[in-house]
Design a protein around this motif. Structure first.
Motif, PDB file in Angstrom:
ATOM      1  N   GLU A 165     -11.497   4.490 -38.637  1.00  0.00           N
ATOM      2  CA  GLU A 165     -11.737   4.705 -37.142  1.00  0.00           C
ATOM      3  C   GLU A 165     -12.706   3.837 -36.685  1.00  0.00           C
ATOM      4  N   ARG A 166     -13.852   3.374 -37.356  1.00  0.00           N
ATOM      5  CA  ARG A 166     -14.742   2.549 -37.040  1.00  0.00           C
ATOM      6  C   ARG A 166     -14.065   1.248 -36.834  1.00  0.00           C
ATOM      7  N   THR A 167     -13.348   0.882 -37.969  1.00  0.00           N
ATOM      8  CA  THR A 167     -12.800  -0.756 -38.419  1.00  0.00           C
ATOM      9  C   THR A 167     -11.751  -0.654 -37.273  1.00  0.00           C
ATOM     10  N   LEU A 168     -11.090   0.238 -36.835  1.00  0.00           N
ATOM     11  CA  LEU A 168      -9.988   0.154 -35.724  1.00  0.00           C
ATOM     12  C   LEU A 168     -10.771  -0.175 -34.194  1.00  0.00           C
ATOM     13  N   ALA A 169     -11.801   0.623 -34.095  1.00  0.00           N
ATOM     14  CA  ALA A 169     -12.786   0.452 -32.939  1.00  0.00           C
ATOM     15  C   ALA A 169     -13.232  -0.936 -32.850  1.00  0.00           C
ATOM     16  N   GLU A 170     -13.607  -1.471 -33.921  1.00  0.00           N
ATOM     17  CA  GLU A 170     -14.439  -2.804 -33.719  1.00  0.00           C
ATOM     18  C   GLU A 170     -13.342  -4.077 -33.619  1.00  0.00           C
ATOM     19  N   ARG A 212     -10.584  -7.222 -27.210  1.00  0.00           N
ATOM     20  CA  ARG A 212     -11.022  -7.234 -25.754  1.00  0.00           C
ATOM     21  C   ARG A 212     -11.929  -8.443 -25.263  1.00  0.00           C
ATOM     22  N   TRP A 267     -14.242   5.425 -41.936  1.00  0.00           N
ATOM     23  CA  TRP A 267     -14.112   3.938 -41.858  1.00  0.00           C
ATOM     24  C   TRP A 267     -13.082   3.500 -40.968  1.00  0.00           C
ATOM     25  N   VAL A 289     -10.490  -3.242 -31.860  1.00  0.00           N
ATOM     26  CA  VAL A 289     -10.212  -3.218 -30.432  1.00  0.00           C
ATOM     27  C   VAL A 289     -10.953  -4.024 -29.467  1.00  0.00           C
ATOM     28  N   TRP A 290     -12.505  -3.731 -29.591  1.00  0.00           N
ATOM     29  CA  TRP A 290     -13.407  -4.526 -28.896  1.00  0.00           C
ATOM     30  C   TRP A 290     -13.622  -5.940 -29.206  1.00  0.00           C
ATOM     31  N   THR A 291     -13.181  -6.300 -30.417  1.00  0.00           N
ATOM     32  CA  THR A 291     -13.256  -7.826 -30.758  1.00  0.00           C
ATOM     33  C   THR A 291     -11.934  -8.359 -29.835  1.00  0.00           C
TER      34      THR A 291
END
Length: 70
Positions: free
Chosen positions: A25-30, A36, A23, A32-34
């Protein structure tokens, strides 16, 4: 980290059917993309690029591609 914050994160992870690690990992990835996407929107605005201009560019490129593949 505060205990209630950790418990809230665990609860969100469980609700999503994920381990806490997955969770996070997913939250941090989201996030980062947000960020960017937001940065790109800021760059576009500074350059005067609009959704309409991007749509027009895409249409022109598609037309060129279509002609090239005949």
């Amino acid at each position: 980290m505060r205990a209630e914050t950790l418990e809230a994160a665990r609860a969100e992870a469980a609700a999503a059917g994920l381990t806490l690690s997955a969770w996070v990992e997913r939250t941090l990835a989201e996030a980062v993309w947000t960020r960017r996407f937001a940065r790109q929107q800021e760059r576009n605005a500074a350059l005067g690029v609009t959704s309409d201009s991007l749509t027009g560019d895409f249409a022109r490129l598609e037309e060129l591609r279509r002609r090239a593949t005949g």
